[in-house]
Scaffold this motif. Structure first.
Motif, PDB file in Angstrom:
ATOM      1  N   UNK A  83     -13.474   2.351  10.216  1.00  0.00           N
ATOM      2  CA  UNK A  83     -12.799   3.284  11.209  1.00  0.00           C
ATOM      3  C   UNK A  83     -12.944   4.889  10.557  1.00  0.00           C
ATOM      4  N   UNK A  84     -12.770   5.823  11.425  1.00  0.00           N
ATOM      5  CA  UNK A  84     -12.619   6.882  10.929  1.00  0.00           C
ATOM      6  C   UNK A  84     -11.352   7.569  10.839  1.00  0.00           C
ATOM      7  N   UNK A  85     -10.479   6.865  11.183  1.00  0.00           N
ATOM      8  CA  UNK A  85      -8.953   7.190  11.325  1.00  0.00           C
ATOM      9  C   UNK A  85      -8.268   6.591  10.004  1.00  0.00           C
ATOM     10  N   UNK A  86      -7.793   7.393   8.928  1.00  0.00           N
ATOM     11  CA  UNK A  86      -6.989   7.106   8.004  1.00  0.00           C
ATOM     12  C   UNK A  86      -5.692   6.714   8.155  1.00  0.00           C
ATOM     13  N   UNK A  87      -5.158   7.168   9.533  1.00  0.00           N
ATOM     14  CA  UNK A  87      -3.887   6.458   9.993  1.00  0.00           C
ATOM     15  C   UNK A  87      -3.875   5.147  10.059  1.00  0.00           C
ATOM     16  N   UNK A  88      -4.813   4.596  10.871  1.00  0.00           N
ATOM     17  CA  UNK A  88      -4.799   3.198  11.175  1.00  0.00           C
ATOM     18  C   UNK A  88      -5.108   2.265   9.903  1.00  0.00           C
ATOM     19  N   UNK A  89      -5.911   2.908   8.970  1.00  0.00           N
ATOM     20  CA  UNK A  89      -6.012   2.194   7.544  1.00  0.00           C
ATOM     21  C   UNK A  89      -4.596   2.099   6.954  1.00  0.00           C
ATOM     22  N   UNK A  90      -3.685   3.104   7.038  1.00  0.00           N
ATOM     23  CA  UNK A  90      -2.568   3.424   6.271  1.00  0.00           C
ATOM     24  C   UNK A  90      -1.484   2.269   6.746  1.00  0.00           C
ATOM     25  N   UNK A  91      -1.686   1.637   8.124  1.00  0.00           N
ATOM     26  CA  UNK A  91      -0.988   1.033   8.850  1.00  0.00           C
ATOM     27  C   UNK A  91      -1.052  -0.592   8.333  1.00  0.00           C
ATOM     28  N   UNK A  92      -2.440  -0.877   8.090  1.00  0.00           N
ATOM     29  CA  UNK A  92      -2.797  -2.351   7.758  1.00  0.00           C
ATOM     30  C   UNK A  92      -3.587  -2.715   6.775  1.00  0.00           C
ATOM     31  N   UNK A  93      -4.196  -1.803   5.947  1.00  0.00           N
ATOM     32  CA  UNK A  93      -5.099  -1.973   4.979  1.00  0.00           C
ATOM     33  C   UNK A  93      -4.247  -2.299   3.476  1.00  0.00           C
ATOM     34  N   UNK A  94      -4.872  -3.153   2.721  1.00  0.00           N
ATOM     35  CA  UNK A  94      -4.554  -3.185   1.176  1.00  0.00           C
ATOM     36  C   UNK A  94      -5.133  -2.278   0.484  1.00  0.00           C
ATOM     37  N   UNK A  95      -6.567  -2.121   0.586  1.00  0.00           N
ATOM     38  CA  UNK A  95      -7.574  -1.468  -0.205  1.00  0.00           C
ATOM     39  C   UNK A  95      -8.480  -0.398   0.748  1.00  0.00           C
ATOM     40  N   UNK A  96      -9.040   0.621   0.108  1.00  0.00           N
ATOM     41  CA  UNK A  96     -10.019   1.457   0.882  1.00  0.00           C
ATOM     42  C   UNK A  96     -11.089   1.738   0.382  1.00  0.00           C
ATOM     43  N   UNK A  97     -12.439   1.772   1.173  1.00  0.00           N
ATOM     44  CA  UNK A  97     -13.530   2.223   0.768  1.00  0.00           C
ATOM     45  C   UNK A  97     -14.121   3.223   1.641  1.00  0.00           C
ATOM     46  N   UNK A  98     -14.219   4.636   0.936  1.00  0.00           N
ATOM     47  CA  UNK A  98     -14.269   5.798   1.601  1.00  0.00           C
ATOM     48  C   UNK A  98     -16.254   5.938   1.496  1.00  0.00           C
ATOM     49  N   UNK A  99     -16.661   6.045   2.360  1.00  0.00           N
ATOM     50  CA  UNK A  99     -18.174   6.227   2.379  1.00  0.00           C
ATOM     51  C   UNK A  99     -18.462   7.695   3.066  1.00  0.00           C
ATOM     52  N   UNK A 100     -19.628   8.304   2.585  1.00  0.00           N
ATOM     53  CA  UNK A 100     -20.278   9.415   3.000  1.00  0.00           C
ATOM     54  C   UNK A 100     -21.798   9.693   2.594  1.00  0.00           C
TER      55      UNK A 100
END
Length: 346
Positions: free
Chosen positions: A214-231
């Motif tokens: 996703x491009x939406x960090x708000x969605x990640x905050x709701x359900x994720x345990x860890x985050x991978x940020x890509x650029x």
């Protein structure tokens, strides 16, 4: 982290275009633990979806190719698997939810026939038994009157209901790994919340791992345990949801967090200046430095590309691709709300 379910190492995917060769995924590495939800975030064109397509063996061979790397799934390298083996795994142990269900579903087949096909491809069931399972799956994903609607066509469903059908197809064989590629795109916020709740409940009931793109960090905050940020085709930061939101260690991550709308209702949101670079003409040094407010014209930023360096003692959990990530250690965007997801409820 214990032995991961999926371990991507040094993945490189390239495409031929009319203007030249582009590297859409550039030496990407990250892990997905068993029963874990990993959010992969970044702007459009950052390589998120191409990474997923590479892992699933779905890169169009006439224009693109995986040129190196490994994708170890339960000990098996998916990138070295034969087409027949990938067909056996896809839809069974591996499943993907695409971002646009109207183009993913067959318009001339009923939704029941499409769910049943996913079931019968991997299990020896009669059509009647597969139809009965399709009804159960539609009920499980929140489609009312499933006994009747199983015989309807995709155009008779709303956007949110079509996405529920896609989820039903994806979970039909209880996959170990579910990749959700922008699963809430073009849905209103109420339906977004329903789809996210459904994914979270499905993951908990089946103990599957999920990669949420996703491009939406708000969605990640709701359900994720860890985050991978890509650029620009690279991983620039990894960490737990707590660490990423509370102490970002890359200027790009900090910019993404700062540009989220808050509850204050300000008229103008902060924005990351400039735009993502063309994959045909990448800048020298750090690929983010032309847009970075942290580099301040310092020579290492435009002369030397930083490696993805581990932060602290946990090599599996926290890393940043920034020469000066230490300077960001105590900085924090005051307007960034705390994520309300799984880590915060613990």
């Amino acid at each position: 982290m214990s032995e991961p379910l999926l371990s991507i190492r040094d993945l490189v995917t390239e495409f031929d275009t009319q203007d030249g060769l582009i590297r859409a995924v550039d030496h990407v590495s990250f892990d997905v633990g068993r029963g874990e939800v990993v959010g992969v975030v970044g702007e459009s064109g950052s390589g998120k979806s191409v990474t997923a397509m590479s892992v699933m063996g779905l890169v169009p061979p006439n224009v693109g190719r995986v040129v190196q790397g490994q994708a170890l799934f339960d000990g098996q390298d998916l990138l070295a698997a034969s087409p027949e083996e990938m067909r056996r795994l896809r839809g069974d142990e591996l499943a993907i939810i695409f971002q646009d269900p109207i183009t993913s579903l067959n318009p001339v087949l009923t939704v029941g026939a499409q769910i049943g096909e996913a079931i019968r491809t991997h299990r020896d069931l009669s059509k009647d038994d597969a139809r009965s399972e399709a009804v159960e799956l539609l009920t499980a994903v929140g489609v009312d009157d499933a006994e009747r609607r199983v015989d309807q066509y995709p155009h008779e469903f709303s956007g949110g209901m079509r996405q529920r059908v896609m989820i039903a197809i994806a979970i039909a064989n209880r996959p170990k790994l579910l990749i959700a590629d922008e699963p809430t795109t073009a849905l209103d916020v109420t339906v977004q919340a329903q789809v996210l709740e459904l994914l979270s409940r499905t993951q908990q009931e089946m103990q599957s791992s999920i990669v949420l793109i996703t491009h939406d960090l708000g969605l990640v905050a709701e359900v994720a345990d860890r985050v991978v940020v890509m650029y620009a085709g690279r991983v620039v930061e990894t960490g737990s949801v707590h660490e990423i939101f509370q102490e970002p260690r890359h200027p790009y991550t900090r910019g993404l967090l700062a540009s989220r709308p808050g509850l204050g209702g300000s008229d103008r949101l902060p924005a990351i200046p400039g735009q993502a670079p063309s994959l045909l003409a990448m800048p020298t040094g750090c690929k983010f430095h032309p847009r970075c407010d942290q580099s301040d014209g310092r020579a290492p930023c435009w002369e030397e590309e930083p490696s993805l360096r581990v932060i602290g003692a946990d090599a599996d959990d926290r890393a940043s691709r920034c020469h000066y990530h230490e300077e960001l250690a105590r900085e924090r965007t005051a307007e960034t709300p705390r994520p309300r997801g799984r880590w915060w409820r613990r």
